[in-house]
Scaffold this active site. Structure first.
Site, PDB file in Angstrom:
ATOM      1  N   GLY A   1       0.666  -1.302  -0.005  1.00 13.00           N
ATOM      2  CA  GLY A   1       0.081  -0.016  -0.120  1.00 13.00           C
ATOM      3  C   GLY A   1       0.752   1.268  -0.021  1.00 13.00           C
ATOM      4  N   ALA A   2       2.048   1.169  -0.809  1.00 14.44           N
ATOM      5  CA  ALA A   2       2.987   2.447  -0.886  1.00 14.44           C
ATOM      6  C   ALA A   2       2.620   3.384  -1.841  1.00 14.44           C
ATOM      7  CB  ALA A   2       4.226   1.737  -0.842  1.00 14.44           C
TER       8      ALA A   2
ATOM      9  N   ARG B   1       0.582   5.867  -1.651  1.00 11.90           N
ATOM     10  CA  ARG B   1       0.420   7.059  -1.004  1.00 11.90           C
ATOM     11  C   ARG B   1       0.471   6.799   0.488  1.00 11.90           C
ATOM     12  NH1 ARG B   1      -6.096   7.071  -2.379  1.00 11.90           N
ATOM     13  NH2 ARG B   1      -6.699   6.303  -0.584  1.00 11.90           N
TER      14      ARG B   1
ATOM     15  N   VAL C   1      -3.385  -7.332  -2.877  1.00  9.05           N
ATOM     16  CA  VAL C   1      -2.691  -8.048  -1.652  1.00  9.05           C
ATOM     17  C   VAL C   1      -3.745  -9.069  -0.881  1.00  9.05           C
ATOM     18  CG1 VAL C   1      -1.305  -6.054  -0.999  1.00  9.05           C
ATOM     19  CG2 VAL C   1      -3.481  -6.105   0.010  1.00  9.05           C
TER      20      VAL C   1
ATOM     21  N   ASN D   1       0.631  -2.621   5.104  1.00  9.08           N
ATOM     22  CA  ASN D   1       0.023  -1.519   5.464  1.00  9.08           C
ATOM     23  C   ASN D   1      -1.091  -1.340   4.633  1.00  9.08           C
ATOM     24  OD1 ASN D   1       0.383   1.535   5.989  1.00  9.08           O
ATOM     25  ND2 ASN D   1       0.236   1.303   3.810  1.00  9.08           N
TER      26      ASN D   1
ATOM     27  N   SER E   1      -4.523  -0.244  14.137  1.00  3.58           N
ATOM     28  CA  SER E   1      -5.500   0.910  14.272  1.00  3.58           C
ATOM     29  C   SER E   1      -5.819   1.121  15.824  1.00  3.58           C
ATOM     30  CB  SER E   1      -6.486   1.212  13.416  1.00  3.58           C
ATOM     31  OG  SER E   1      -7.418   2.047  13.726  1.00  3.58           O
TER      32      SER E   1
ATOM     33  N   TYR F   1     -13.913  -3.170   9.878  1.00  2.00           N
ATOM     34  CA  TYR F   1     -12.795  -2.450   9.957  1.00  2.00           C
ATOM     35  C   TYR F   1     -11.799  -2.872  11.458  1.00  2.00           C
ATOM     36  CZ  TYR F   1      -9.015   1.166   9.599  1.00  2.00           C
ATOM     37  OH  TYR F   1      -7.754   1.997   9.492  1.00  2.00           O
TER      38      TYR F   1
ATOM     39  N   LYS G   1      -8.503  -5.080  12.160  1.00  2.00           N
ATOM     40  CA  LYS G   1      -7.208  -4.448  12.795  1.00  2.00           C
ATOM     41  C   LYS G   1      -7.049  -5.330  14.067  1.00  2.00           C
ATOM     42  CE  LYS G   1      -6.343  -1.247   9.547  1.00  2.00           C
ATOM     43  NZ  LYS G   1      -5.224  -1.591   8.917  1.00  2.00           N
TER      44      LYS G   1
HETATM   45  P1  NAI Z   1      -4.422   5.200   1.987  1.00  4.32           P
HETATM   46  O1  NAI Z   1      -5.924   4.780   1.606  1.00  4.32           O
HETATM   47  O2  NAI Z   1      -3.874   6.670   1.792  1.00  4.32           O
HETATM   48  O3  NAI Z   1      -3.505   4.066   1.535  1.00  4.32           O
HETATM   49  C1  NAI Z   1      -3.974   2.697   1.492  1.00  4.32           C
HETATM   50  C2  NAI Z   1      -3.353   2.142   0.322  1.00  4.32           C
HETATM   51  O4  NAI Z   1      -3.509   0.722   0.322  1.00  4.32           O
HETATM   52  C3  NAI Z   1      -3.319   2.934  -0.931  1.00  4.32           C
HETATM   53  O5  NAI Z   1      -2.158   2.935  -1.598  1.00  4.32           O
HETATM   54  C4  NAI Z   1      -4.073   1.537  -1.755  1.00  4.32           C
HETATM   55  O6  NAI Z   1      -3.825   1.597  -3.208  1.00  4.32           O
HETATM   56  C5  NAI Z   1      -3.425   0.298  -0.922  1.00  4.32           C
HETATM   57  N1  NAI Z   1      -4.500  -0.791  -1.325  1.00  4.32           N
HETATM   58  C6  NAI Z   1      -5.979  -0.803  -0.842  1.00  4.32           C
HETATM   59  N2  NAI Z   1      -6.463  -2.084  -1.080  1.00  4.32           N
HETATM   60  C7  NAI Z   1      -5.395  -2.708  -1.803  1.00  4.32           C
HETATM   61  C8  NAI Z   1      -5.390  -3.961  -2.515  1.00  4.32           C
HETATM   62  N3  NAI Z   1      -6.530  -4.703  -2.531  1.00  4.32           N
HETATM   63  N4  NAI Z   1      -4.168  -4.485  -3.039  1.00  4.32           N
HETATM   64  C9  NAI Z   1      -3.207  -3.702  -2.994  1.00  4.32           C
HETATM   65  N5  NAI Z   1      -3.272  -2.466  -2.431  1.00  4.32           N
HETATM   66  C10 NAI Z   1      -4.052  -1.714  -2.058  1.00  4.32           C
HETATM   67  O7  NAI Z   1      -4.558   4.860   3.573  1.00  4.32           O
HETATM   68  P2  NAI Z   1      -3.560   5.492   4.774  1.00  4.32           P
HETATM   69  O8  NAI Z   1      -4.356   6.503   5.627  1.00  4.32           O
HETATM   70  O9  NAI Z   1      -2.143   5.646   4.431  1.00  4.32           O
HETATM   71  O10 NAI Z   1      -3.476   4.224   5.699  1.00  4.32           O
HETATM   72  C11 NAI Z   1      -2.634   3.034   5.517  1.00  4.32           C
HETATM   73  C12 NAI Z   1      -2.788   2.017   6.600  1.00  4.32           C
HETATM   74  O11 NAI Z   1      -2.846   2.781   8.046  1.00  4.32           O
HETATM   75  C13 NAI Z   1      -4.112   1.184   6.526  1.00  4.32           C
HETATM   76  O12 NAI Z   1      -4.032  -0.123   6.656  1.00  4.32           O
HETATM   77  C14 NAI Z   1      -5.012   2.151   7.401  1.00  4.32           C
HETATM   78  O13 NAI Z   1      -5.972   1.272   7.888  1.00  4.32           O
HETATM   79  C15 NAI Z   1      -4.016   2.319   8.553  1.00  4.32           C
HETATM   80  N6  NAI Z   1      -4.459   3.263   9.463  1.00  4.32           N
HETATM   81  C16 NAI Z   1      -4.569   4.790   8.944  1.00  4.32           C
HETATM   82  C17 NAI Z   1      -5.160   5.614   9.881  1.00  4.32           C
HETATM   83  C18 NAI Z   1      -5.258   6.940   9.339  1.00  4.32           C
HETATM   84  O14 NAI Z   1      -5.754   7.809  10.356  1.00  4.32           O
HETATM   85  N7  NAI Z   1      -4.969   7.379   8.166  1.00  4.32           N
HETATM   86  C19 NAI Z   1      -5.532   5.167  11.150  1.00  4.32           C
HETATM   87  C20 NAI Z   1      -5.230   3.940  11.573  1.00  4.32           C
HETATM   88  C21 NAI Z   1      -4.675   3.029  10.513  1.00  4.32           C
END
Ligand code: NAI
Length: 248
Positions: free
Chosen positions: A13-14, A16, A65, A91, A143, A156, A160
């Protein structure tokens, strides 16, 4: 010397957000970075170029993934490209929020598969490599809601919580062979994922946080760096909340 010199990291998930920040931080500290994206687009190319400019090796890999076989092949490819795998950051994640009584089966399945099954897929594929190296660090991006629950996020939160229990379980299974596993539990981090929330909700959250601000991707990347590095050599099976004190 940089903290991750000579190590090879997989970050999912890199494209962004938090994953991108972690991939860049690892590269800044000398790691070669194999990063996983959902599709090969300009963001993946941009990240590859930014990481290369830091003087380490990198390559992007496209996969869903949640797909067990695709992840197995991807990890084999990373091993063949980079010769070893020292760090795995699970991630990638999604939200499909809704109150329990209105939640559909597909909302549940999608979130569990992308968030939790994906972590199983990667740990399953990477573990034999780390165990034979007798070294490795697995980091699950969980999370705070995986610890405390959250109304409207049963799927969700459960995913987590599962990632946390997965990390603790493999920490127990793999510890004797030098492989550590931990979870990071971010609170409210400013990314595209949280940008979807209404302003009023975001402001209310920030007011309730002792440090009075949302977290940054850099706040999370710093802890991911610590856990990946030998500075955390005696840390395994832990959940580190990166939440400004939001959930104590
Ligand atoms: P984001 O939505 O900006 O990035 C998530 C990434 O996962 C994206 O690049 C997306 O393309 C990728 N992704 C989603 N489904 C996929 C799949 N089936 N196969 C491959 N890649 C896939 O999210 P963010 O905010 O950067 O979060 C990253 C991690 O941190 C997530 O697991 C999220 O649940 C966790 N998190 C985020 C929080 C926040 O406040 N932003 C709080 C707590 C946890």
């Amino acid at each position: 010397m940089a903290l991750l010199t000579g190590k090879v990291a997989i970050v999912t998930g890199a494209a962004r957000g938090i994953g991108r920040a972690v991939a860049l931080r690892y590269a800044e500290e000398g790691a070669d970075v194999a990063f996983v994206v959902q599709k090969a687009d300009e963001r993946a190319v941009a990240l590859e170029n930014e990481i290369k400019a830091l003087g380490v090796r990198t390559k992007s890999y496209v996969a869903n993934v949640a797909d067990f076989e695709a992840v197995k092949l991807l990890v084999e490819q990373v091993k063949s490209d980079f010769s070893r795998i020292d760090i795995l950051v699970n991630n990638a994640g999604i939200t499909k929020d809704g109150l329990m009584l209105r939640m559909t089966e597909s909302q549940w399945d999608d979130v569990i598969n992308v968030n939790l099954k994906s972590a199983f897929n990667f740990v399953h594929a990477v573990a034999p490599i780390m165990l034979s190296q007798r070294a490795g660090s697995i980091i699950n991006m969980a999370s705070v809601v995986g610890v405390h629950g959250n109304a409207g996020q049963a799927n969700y939160s459960a995913s987590k919580a599962g990632m946390i229990a997965l990390a603790k379980s493999v920490a127990q299974e793999f510890g004797a062979r030098g492989v550590r596993a931990n979870a990071i539990a971010p609170g409210f981090i400013e990314t595209d994922m949280t940008a979807k929330l209404p302003d009023a909700v975001r402001e209310e959250w920030c007011r309730s946080i002792p440090l009075r601000r949302g977290g940054t991707t850099s706040d999370v990347a710093s802890v991911a760096l610590f856990l990946a590095s030998d500075m955390a050599a005696y840390v395994t099976g832990q959940v580190i909340q990166v939440d400004g004190g939001m959930a104590m």
